[in-house]
Enzyme design. Structure first.
Site, PDB file in Angstrom:
ATOM      1  CG  ASP A 161      37.236  27.777  23.081  1.00 21.49           C
ATOM      2  OD1 ASP A 161      36.495  28.770  23.040  1.00 21.49           O
ATOM      3  OD2 ASP A 161      38.247  27.696  23.808  1.00 21.49           O
ATOM      4  CG  HIS A 189      39.660  30.710  25.486  1.00 27.38           C
ATOM      5  ND1 HIS A 189      38.507  30.156  24.978  1.00 27.38           N
ATOM      6  CD2 HIS A 189      39.251  31.656  26.375  1.00 27.38           C
ATOM      7  CE1 HIS A 189      37.460  30.748  25.530  1.00 27.38           C
ATOM      8  NE2 HIS A 189      37.885  31.664  26.373  1.00 27.38           N
TER       9      HIS A 189
HETATM   10  P1  NAD Z   1      33.537  37.548  37.879  1.00 25.66           P
HETATM   11  O1  NAD Z   1      34.017  38.947  37.847  1.00 25.66           O
HETATM   12  O2  NAD Z   1      32.076  37.267  38.048  1.00 25.66           O
HETATM   13  O3  NAD Z   1      34.263  36.760  39.052  1.00 25.66           O
HETATM   14  C1  NAD Z   1      35.638  36.800  39.219  1.00 25.66           C
HETATM   15  C2  NAD Z   1      35.877  36.694  40.711  1.00 25.66           C
HETATM   16  O4  NAD Z   1      37.282  36.591  40.902  1.00 25.66           O
HETATM   17  C3  NAD Z   1      35.414  37.929  41.474  1.00 25.66           C
HETATM   18  O5  NAD Z   1      34.568  37.513  42.547  1.00 25.66           O
HETATM   19  C4  NAD Z   1      36.703  38.574  41.953  1.00 25.66           C
HETATM   20  O6  NAD Z   1      36.559  39.174  43.240  1.00 25.66           O
HETATM   21  C5  NAD Z   1      37.623  37.362  42.009  1.00 25.66           C
HETATM   22  N1  NAD Z   1      39.040  37.678  41.873  1.00 25.66           N
HETATM   23  C6  NAD Z   1      39.639  38.605  41.095  1.00 25.66           C
HETATM   24  N2  NAD Z   1      40.959  38.592  41.283  1.00 25.66           N
HETATM   25  C7  NAD Z   1      41.210  37.618  42.177  1.00 25.66           C
HETATM   26  C8  NAD Z   1      42.385  37.124  42.769  1.00 25.66           C
HETATM   27  N3  NAD Z   1      43.561  37.659  42.511  1.00 25.66           N
HETATM   28  N4  NAD Z   1      42.280  36.098  43.650  1.00 25.66           N
HETATM   29  C9  NAD Z   1      41.073  35.570  43.953  1.00 25.66           C
HETATM   30  N5  NAD Z   1      39.917  36.008  43.426  1.00 25.66           N
HETATM   31  C10 NAD Z   1      39.994  37.017  42.545  1.00 25.66           C
HETATM   32  O7  NAD Z   1      34.118  36.824  36.586  1.00 25.66           O
HETATM   33  P2  NAD Z   1      33.705  35.414  35.961  1.00 25.66           P
HETATM   34  O8  NAD Z   1      32.612  35.636  35.007  1.00 25.66           O
HETATM   35  O9  NAD Z   1      33.532  34.404  37.043  1.00 25.66           O
HETATM   36  O10 NAD Z   1      35.004  35.108  35.084  1.00 25.66           O
HETATM   37  C11 NAD Z   1      36.237  34.817  35.669  1.00 25.66           C
HETATM   38  C12 NAD Z   1      37.315  34.717  34.594  1.00 25.66           C
HETATM   39  O11 NAD Z   1      37.049  33.606  33.737  1.00 25.66           O
HETATM   40  C13 NAD Z   1      37.414  35.935  33.680  1.00 25.66           C
HETATM   41  O12 NAD Z   1      38.780  36.178  33.405  1.00 25.66           O
HETATM   42  C14 NAD Z   1      36.713  35.465  32.419  1.00 25.66           C
HETATM   43  O13 NAD Z   1      37.150  36.178  31.278  1.00 25.66           O
HETATM   44  C15 NAD Z   1      37.187  34.042  32.388  1.00 25.66           C
HETATM   45  N6  NAD Z   1      36.441  33.107  31.519  1.00 25.66           N
HETATM   46  C16 NAD Z   1      37.171  32.185  30.835  1.00 25.66           C
HETATM   47  C17 NAD Z   1      36.540  31.259  30.025  1.00 25.66           C
HETATM   48  C18 NAD Z   1      37.324  30.238  29.244  1.00 25.66           C
HETATM   49  O14 NAD Z   1      36.736  29.537  28.423  1.00 25.66           O
HETATM   50  N7  NAD Z   1      38.619  30.089  29.445  1.00 25.66           N
HETATM   51  C19 NAD Z   1      35.142  31.282  29.926  1.00 25.66           C
HETATM   52  C20 NAD Z   1      34.430  32.244  30.641  1.00 25.66           C
HETATM   53  C21 NAD Z   1      35.095  33.165  31.441  1.00 25.66           C
HETATM   54  C1  LMR Z   2      34.229  32.942  26.746  1.00 27.76           C
HETATM   55  O1  LMR Z   2      34.778  32.424  25.776  1.00 27.76           O
HETATM   56  O2  LMR Z   2      32.990  32.948  26.884  1.00 27.76           O
HETATM   57  C2  LMR Z   2      35.069  33.570  27.823  1.00 27.76           C
HETATM   58  O3  LMR Z   2      36.424  33.468  27.510  1.00 27.76           O
HETATM   59  C3  LMR Z   2      34.672  34.948  28.152  1.00 27.76           C
HETATM   60  C4  LMR Z   2      35.104  35.906  27.074  1.00 27.76           C
HETATM   61  O4  LMR Z   2      35.713  36.923  27.396  1.00 27.76           O
HETATM   62  O5  LMR Z   2      34.812  35.623  25.918  1.00 27.76           O
END
Ligand code: NAD
Ligand code: LMR
Length: 328
Positions: A161, A189
């Site tokens: 952010d 967030h």
């Molecule tokens: P994704 O689905 O591509 O990958 C997530 C991976 O985590 C998968 O491979 C899944 O098998 C694995 N997984 C699920 N539960 C698990 C567990 N208990 N232990 C180990 N592995 C596990 O998702 P992504 O795009 O990589 O996103 C991951 C997370 O990050 C999501 O919650 C997404 O919303 C979040 N995210 C946060 C931000 C932020 O700014 N905070 C930004 C982008 C994404």
């Molecule tokens: C983001 O801000 O891009 C991530 O937290 C993914 C989402 O769910 O928005």
């Protein structure tokens, strides 16, 4: 040669994992002279473990000189064993039309289990960054599930952010993104976050003086930053990944190696500063040095800002109440 740092990454075979691991192994997070051991966790499903094996083969094929070892596992107690840094990425991402807090109950179980595992086996000084959504409340859950570790070592990612806000400001003011300092993103967030550029400077001069536009601030800047995640999901059909991995690297690098006096935003357990109740996992402006962060203190909070800061606080308190029964 330095002693290797053990970096645990959960969700290692996911989208963010794929953008993150190679950069960690190449030294972009902890320094070009710092060996790392990657300890990668994935779900115990054949598909997830096969994908993880593929990622590990690719890591091998990069022949990174700093990659001193690798572990791939479905057991959090193996992944977190002696970990110095833990990036908790693995969780279900939201899809179109969902808010991040819609993932709360589904993802909460993961962070209880992982907090307990960290508590049992990680380094006593492990630095934890939660990326999986809803990131602030998941970080709070992990912290509460790890009572033997320092609460201050649990953090949530607001750096994406922060970086989004920097780019929006740079483009509005027609300045270089790297010249902007003293930006803050308060709170959660989520769309209630409050990106605040009242104190921001460009080459030492007030950015607020250059962008003197309250209407743009309230109706364009704040909502654009707050809803950027949803805009990316809408455009890509998938949530942000490369920019999220980049922000995670920025967060951990600055935490461990220092921000050189620069303000950065971290989601951290409040110490009561700015009227945010102690323990709430809230985005604050911090500076970092020697592996420790310090909140930037004594900034004046005007009525507009207080209202926004309270709104995002209220949402965090609601999320916290929603998981209280799981935390005992
Ligand atoms: P994704 O689905 O591509 O990958 C997530 C991976 O985590 C998968 O491979 C899944 O098998 C694995 N997984 C699920 N539960 C698990 C567990 N208990 N232990 C180990 N592995 C596990 O998702 P992504 O795009 O990589 O996103 C991951 C997370 O990050 C999501 O919650 C997404 O919303 C979040 N995210 C946060 C931000 C932020 O700014 N905070 C930004 C982008 C994404
Ligand atoms: C983001 O801000 O891009 C991530 O937290 C993914 C989402 O769910 O928005």
């Amino acid at each position: 040669m330095k002693k290797p740092i053990r970096v645990a990454v959960t969700g290692a075979a996911g989208q963010i994992g794929y953008s993150l691991l190679f950069r960690i192994a190449s030294g972009e997070m902890l320094g070009k002279d710092q060996p790392v051991i990657l300890q990668m966790l994935e779900l115990p499903l054949e598909k997830a473990q096969a994908a993880l094996r593929g990622v590990m083969m690719e890591l091998e094929d990069c022949a990174f000189p700093l990659l001193a070892g690798m572990v791939g596992t479905d057991d959090p107690r193996v992944a977190f064993k002696d970990a110095d840094v833990a990036l908790l990425v693995g969780a279900k991402p939201r899809g179109p039309g969902m808010e991040r807090k819609d993932l709360l109950l589904e993802n909460a179980k993961i962070f209880i289990e992982q907090g307990r595992a960290l508590n049992e086996v990680a380094s006593r000084d492990v630095k934890v960054l939660v990326v999986g959504n809803p990131a602030n409340t998941n970080a709070y859950i992990a912290m509460k599930s790890a009572p033997d570790l320092p609460a201050k070592n649990f953090t949530a990612m607001l750096r994406l952010d922060h970086n989004r806000a920097l780019s929006q400001l740079a483009s509005k003011a027609g300045v270089a993104v790297g010249d902007i300092e003293k930006l803050i993103v308060w709170g959660n967030h989520s769309p209630t976050m409050y990106p605040d550029y009242r104190f921001a400077t460009v080459n030492g001069e007030s950015l607020k003086d250059r962008i003197n536009d309250a209407e743009w601030n309230a109706n364009v800047f704040i909502p654009t930053v707050g809803k950027r995640g949803a805009a990316i999901i809408e455009a890509r059909g998938l949530s942000s990944a490369a920019s999220a991995a980049n922000a995670a690297i920025d967060h951990v690098r600055d935490w461990l190696l220092g921000s050189n006096g620069k303000w950065v935003t971290m989601g951290i357990p409040s110490d009561g500063s700015y009227g945010i109740p102690e323990g709430v996992m809230y985005g604050f402006p911090v500076t970092t040095q020697n592996g420790e962060y310090s909140i930037v203190r004594d900034l004046p909070i005007d009525d507009f800002s207080r209202e926004r800061m309270n709104k995002t606080l209220a949402e965090l308190e609601e999320e916290r109440a929603g998981v209280a029964h799981l935390l005992g």
